[in-house]
Design an enzyme around this catalytic site. Structure first.
Site, PDB file in Angstrom:
ATOM      1  CD  GLN A   1      -1.385   1.954   4.792  1.00  0.00           C
ATOM      2  OE1 GLN A   1      -0.300   2.425   5.125  1.00  0.00           O
ATOM      3  NE2 GLN A   1      -1.828   1.050   4.536  1.00  0.00           N
TER       4      GLN A   1
ATOM      5  CG  HIS B   1       4.037  -1.087   0.589  1.00  0.00           C
ATOM      6  ND1 HIS B   1       3.580  -2.301   0.236  1.00  0.00           N
ATOM      7  CD2 HIS B   1       3.254  -0.417   1.328  1.00  0.00           C
ATOM      8  CE1 HIS B   1       2.447  -2.306   0.808  1.00  0.00           C
ATOM      9  NE2 HIS B   1       2.026  -1.306   1.425  1.00  0.00           N
ATOM     10  CD  GLU B   2       4.258   2.029   4.315  1.00  0.00           C
ATOM     11  OE1 GLU B   2       3.230   2.510   4.320  1.00  0.00           O
ATOM     12  OE2 GLU B   2       4.032   0.778   4.623  1.00  0.00           O
TER      13      GLU B   2
ATOM     14  CB  CYS C   1      -1.127  -3.447   2.143  1.00  0.00           C
ATOM     15  SG  CYS C   1      -1.547  -1.747   1.890  1.00  0.00           S
ATOM     16  CG  LEU C   2      -1.429  -2.596   8.249  1.00  0.00           C
ATOM     17  CD1 LEU C   2      -0.846  -1.498   9.276  1.00  0.00           C
ATOM     18  CD2 LEU C   2      -1.612  -3.776   8.962  1.00  0.00           C
TER      19      LEU C   2
ATOM     20  N   GLY D   1       4.896  -0.739   8.214  1.00  0.00           N
ATOM     21  CA  GLY D   1       5.025   0.524   8.068  1.00  0.00           C
ATOM     22  C   GLY D   1       3.545   1.157   7.625  1.00  0.00           C
TER      23      GLY D   1
ATOM     24  CG  HIS E   1       0.269   3.438   0.910  1.00  0.00           C
ATOM     25  ND1 HIS E   1      -0.887   2.973   0.667  1.00  0.00           N
ATOM     26  CD2 HIS E   1       0.968   2.487   1.631  1.00  0.00           C
ATOM     27  CE1 HIS E   1      -0.934   1.810   1.067  1.00  0.00           C
ATOM     28  NE2 HIS E   1       0.181   1.527   1.419  1.00  0.00           N
TER      29      HIS E   1
HETATM   30 NI    NI Z   1       0.433  -0.424   2.475  1.00  0.00          NI
END
Ligand code: NI
Length: 181
Positions: free
Chosen positions: A52, A140-141, A98-99, A47, A144
């Site tokens: 991000q 999660h997304e 998480c990236l 995701g 953000h």
């Molecule tokens: Ni993330």
């Protein structure tokens, strides 16, 4: 398409609410979506949210998968201005990464089932229900988009680990008599 740089935890773009997308047809927005699809695939994530990649817009990608091993088999779902509702009070604990927080994993409570509503990349309404990993990715997304990173959702910060210490933490959690990840 271009790979975009991914913002890391501590950058304010990850801490502030994103604004709604008002013109989905804007070529800049369409380019952003293409770039995010490429960036997500390149990073091997499941995701990605626009903040991000330093774009403070309410736009997320999520792979509609049941298991992490299916990564790379599916095109990500593109959700513009997404809204979630939890369909169960029941929370499920599982590890996520998480990236924007490379090298770490944390065990995060999430709703087991959620409903989503959004627009697709052509501005058409989309809606559905998600469970398990897909529900977790969506929560999660969308977090953000509200400036929330997964450690802020953790109920027990002892359950935050580096990738290489995960086996030790999992074993420790199992010894506490709790269910493992
Ligand atoms: Ni993330």
């Amino acid at each position: 398409m271009t790979l975009r740089k991914i913002a890391k935890m501590g950058h304010p773009v990850l801490l502030e609410p994103a604004r709604p997308v008002t013109d989905i047809g804007d070529p800049e927005v369409q380019r952003l979506i293409d770039d995010m699809v490429e960036t997500l695939a390149d990073a091997g994530g499941i995701g990605l949210a626009a903040p991000q990649v330093y774009a403070p817009l309410r736009l997320v990608l999520a792979l509609q998968i049941e298991d992490r091993s299916e990564r790379g088999t599916a095109e990500p779902l593109v959700l513009v201005n997404p809204e979630l509702v939890s369909l169960t009070e029941e929370l499920e604990l599982a590890f996520e990464g998480c990236l924007s927080i490379p090298g770490l994993r944390g065990r995060v409570p999430r709703h087991r089932r959620v409903g989503y509503r959004a627009l697709d990349r052509r501005g058409r309404p989309v809606a559905g229900e998600a469970t398990g990993l897909f529900a977790r990715v969506l929560q999660h997304e969308v977090d953000h988009l509200d400036g929330i990173l997964y450690p802020m959702r953790m109920s027990d910060l002892r359950h935050l680990a580096f990738d290489e210490t995960m086996p030790h933490l999992s074993a420790w959690i199992a010894r506490q008599g709790d269910e493992g990840p």
